[in-house]
Design a protein around this motif. Structure first.
Motif, mmCIF file in Angstrom:
data_model
loop_
_atom_site.group_PDB
_atom_site.id
_atom_site.type_symbol
_atom_site.label_atom_id
_atom_site.label_comp_id
_atom_site.label_asym_id
_atom_site.label_seq_id
_atom_site.Cartn_x
_atom_site.Cartn_y
_atom_site.Cartn_z
ATOM 1 N N GLU A 1 0.612 -1.637 0.161
ATOM 2 C CA GLU A 1 0.039 -0.212 0.035
ATOM 3 C C GLU A 1 0.729 0.922 -0.031
ATOM 4 O O GLU A 1 0.720 2.445 -0.967
ATOM 5 C CB GLU A 1 -1.006 -0.168 1.261
ATOM 6 N N ARG A 2 2.081 1.468 0.310
ATOM 7 C CA ARG A 2 2.712 2.263 0.847
ATOM 8 C C ARG A 2 3.356 2.441 -0.515
ATOM 9 O O ARG A 2 3.481 4.000 -1.173
ATOM 10 C CB ARG A 2 4.034 2.294 1.712
ATOM 11 N N ALA A 3 3.693 1.697 -1.594
ATOM 12 C CA ALA A 3 4.513 1.159 -2.879
ATOM 13 C C ALA A 3 3.418 1.713 -3.477
ATOM 14 O O ALA A 3 3.705 3.147 -4.419
ATOM 15 C CB ALA A 3 4.980 0.551 -2.645
ATOM 16 N N ASN A 4 2.205 2.178 -3.585
ATOM 17 C CA ASN A 4 1.319 2.028 -4.053
ATOM 18 C C ASN A 4 0.672 3.489 -3.623
ATOM 19 O O ASN A 4 0.901 4.303 -5.029
ATOM 20 C CB ASN A 4 -0.180 1.658 -4.217
ATOM 21 N N ALA A 5 1.354 4.661 -3.050
ATOM 22 C CA ALA A 5 1.213 5.378 -2.538
ATOM 23 C C ALA A 5 1.851 6.639 -3.335
ATOM 24 O O ALA A 5 1.480 7.867 -3.553
ATOM 25 C CB ALA A 5 0.723 5.412 -0.985
ATOM 26 N N VAL A 6 3.561 5.688 -3.287
ATOM 27 C CA VAL A 6 4.476 6.870 -4.488
ATOM 28 C C VAL A 6 4.434 6.253 -6.102
ATOM 29 O O VAL A 6 5.384 6.315 -6.816
ATOM 30 C CB VAL A 6 5.451 6.846 -3.683
ATOM 31 N N ALA A 7 3.039 5.696 -6.536
ATOM 32 C CA ALA A 7 3.403 4.850 -7.721
ATOM 33 C C ALA A 7 3.876 4.207 -8.117
ATOM 34 O O ALA A 7 4.515 4.316 -8.942
ATOM 35 C CB ALA A 7 3.362 6.551 -8.651
ATOM 36 N N LEU A 8 4.498 3.311 -7.344
ATOM 37 C CA LEU A 8 5.152 2.128 -7.465
ATOM 38 C C LEU A 8 4.666 1.259 -7.162
ATOM 39 O O LEU A 8 3.786 1.200 -5.859
ATOM 40 C CB LEU A 8 6.511 1.835 -6.676
ATOM 41 N N SER A 9 4.449 -0.120 -8.780
ATOM 42 C CA SER A 9 3.942 -1.545 -7.727
ATOM 43 C C SER A 9 4.518 -2.645 -7.317
ATOM 44 O O SER A 9 5.793 -2.228 -8.670
ATOM 45 C CB SER A 9 2.981 -1.503 -9.716
ATOM 46 N N VAL A 10 4.575 -2.975 -7.014
ATOM 47 C CA VAL A 10 5.810 -4.015 -6.522
ATOM 48 C C VAL A 10 4.601 -5.455 -6.222
ATOM 49 O O VAL A 10 3.093 -5.443 -5.669
ATOM 50 C CB VAL A 10 6.594 -3.523 -4.825
ATOM 51 N N ARG A 11 5.467 -6.822 -6.326
ATOM 52 C CA ARG A 11 4.849 -8.031 -6.015
ATOM 53 C C ARG A 11 4.389 -8.311 -4.546
ATOM 54 O O ARG A 11 5.178 -8.745 -4.208
ATOM 55 C CB ARG A 11 4.916 -8.785 -7.076
ATOM 56 N N GLY A 12 3.570 -8.420 -4.363
ATOM 57 C CA GLY A 12 3.459 -8.658 -2.725
ATOM 58 C C GLY A 12 2.925 -10.336 -2.233
ATOM 59 O O GLY A 12 1.951 -11.148 -3.264
ATOM 60 N N PHE A 13 2.943 -11.621 -1.847
ATOM 61 C CA PHE A 13 3.206 -12.741 -1.434
ATOM 62 C C PHE A 13 2.253 -11.994 0.092
ATOM 63 O O PHE A 13 3.059 -12.267 0.839
ATOM 64 C CB PHE A 13 4.238 -13.298 -2.291
ATOM 65 N N ALA A 14 1.282 -12.424 -0.297
ATOM 66 C CA ALA A 14 0.288 -11.830 1.505
ATOM 67 C C ALA A 14 0.753 -12.957 2.744
ATOM 68 O O ALA A 14 1.423 -13.840 2.479
ATOM 69 C CB ALA A 14 -1.262 -13.172 1.546
ATOM 70 N N ASP A 15 1.371 -12.484 3.539
ATOM 71 C CA ASP A 15 2.243 -12.719 5.101
ATOM 72 C C ASP A 15 3.211 -13.166 5.003
ATOM 73 O O ASP A 15 4.008 -14.405 5.692
ATOM 74 C CB ASP A 15 1.190 -13.660 5.140
ATOM 75 N N GLU A 16 4.016 -12.885 3.464
ATOM 76 C CA GLU A 16 5.559 -13.363 3.412
ATOM 77 C C GLU A 16 6.144 -12.805 3.385
ATOM 78 O O GLU A 16 7.566 -12.694 3.517
ATOM 79 C CB GLU A 16 5.248 -14.770 1.988
#
Length: 369
Positions: free
Chosen positions: A328-343
């Motif tokens: 969410e913090r990355a989205n807020a600064v116009a970066l998309s990253v790949r999150g793997f839930a709880d990992e």
């Protein structure tokens, strides 16, 4: 309005479909006013193919004809580049398509009803469990070591009479570490010769560790080894879907029986041949990305982040339960990253400005580490 319940007189998918994990492609970046958005979620390189590749695509004039099902021009070019026999190469729609062909050939449910078992590290490439189960085989997932590396001892211990294939991802996606030649040699010495061992080397061009496994050497020395490689990453051709496997003839002749006909288009084949013809330019651009990777890793280490040693074009942040908050913090600064839930979060190395912004985001997110 509620959906109608499924009844027995409706068409039903195979029962395995309900159990399959959903493949999650990297999302595009959010639009933030005043900021250039960057996609760092799919391990794409930040620039397109070479000019020669674009020209090869433009000059393609056989779109009304089926492509060569054997991709002869590409296999010949690869044979020269890799110094292997062309008959040892089977092309596919990306390394993913090449892996589908391998699994459909060597893993599934046998005539006696017993399912083959496919061993792989986890977490690793998220398509593995989908492809294994779709083929009809049983997935055997071996947790990674704490440093994001394969637990080869546990993988060996999991081998039994039903094991048909073992997948080794090096560098491992999404964590980044490589397997060394010594590790793989020792591993192969203990694996039964009737078990196929796949070395998935999608990110091989980014590897700089001198101790890393040499896939071509390993395949040459072991008749039960097959390599997976792709033009999607270093060559910047992800959209064209062209990859390949390299193995000995007793393996490739069987893969060709089940290989998807015309999987690699003439457009993709000509583009890949053009890219290989200009491999020095490809590797020069890769070197720039490797330098950026090292810069990012050094900055994160200086900040205090403990991340796995990466030899790919991405870094892994083991954030655990804080993963979604970082995304969410990355989205807020116009970066998309790949999150793997709880990992954790995998972040591709991108443009310099994108990497600078990611470094700053990490500095401001040490509370999540």
């Amino acid at each position: 309005m509620t959906e109608n319940p499924v009844t027995q007189d409706q068409v039903q998918p195979r029962s395995v479909v309900a159990r399959l994990p959903k493949y999650a492609a990297g999302k595009p970046p959010a639009s933030v006013q005043g900021m250039t958005a960057y996609k760092l979620s799919s391990n794409e390189i930040p620039f397109g193919p070479l000019d020669a590749v674009h020209q090869a695509v433009v000059e393609q004039n056989s779109l009304n004809r089926y492509p060569d099902p054997l991709s002869t021009k590409l296999r010949d070019a690869l044979a020269d580049y890799l110094d292997v026999p062309a008959q040892d190469i089977v092309t596919g729609a990306g390394s993913l398509g090449a892996l589908v062909q391998i699994l459909n050939t060597f893993a599934g449910q046998n005539e006696d009803g017993v399912q083959d078992e496919v061993i792989y590290a986890w977490r690793s490439f998220e398509a593995y469990p989908i492809l294994v189960q779709t083929a009809g085989a049983l997935p055997v997932e071996i947790p990674l070591l704490e440093d994001g590396r394969h637990d080869l001892e546990s993988m060996i211990a999991a081998v039994n009479e039903n094991t048909s294939v073992i997948l080794l991802c090096t560098p491992n996606n999404p964590t980044g570490p490589v397997l060394t030649q010594a590790e793989v040699d020792d591993f192969l010495a203990r694996v039964p010769k009737n078990v196929l061992v796949v070395l998935d080397e999608a990110y091989i061009e980014f590897v700089r560790d001198e101790k890393s496994v040499d896939g071509i050497h390993t395949y040459n020395e072991n008749e039960n080894v097959v390599l997976l490689r792709t033009f999607s990453k270093a060559h910047g051709m992800a959209n064209l879907r062209v990859g390949y496997s390299v193995a000995h003839p007793q393996i490739t002749e069987n893969i060709r029986v089940v290989a998807t006909p015309f999987a690699v288009s003439s457009v993709a084949e000509d583009a890949a041949v053009a890219s290989l013809a200009n491999i020095d330019q490809v590797l020069e651009r890769v070197e720039g990305l490797v330098s950026e990777r090292e810069r990012v890793v050094a900055a994160l280490s200086e900040q205090g982040w403990k991340i796995p040693s990466t030899q790919a074009n991405f870094v892994w942040l083991p954030l655990g339960a804080n993963t979604e908050q970082f995304v969410e913090r990355a989205n807020a600064v116009a970066l998309s990253v790949r999150g793997f839930a709880d990992e954790g979060v995998r972040v591709s190395i991108g443009e310099v400005e994108a990497n600078d912004r990611f470094i700053e985001l990490c500095k401001e997110s040490l509370d999540l580490a």
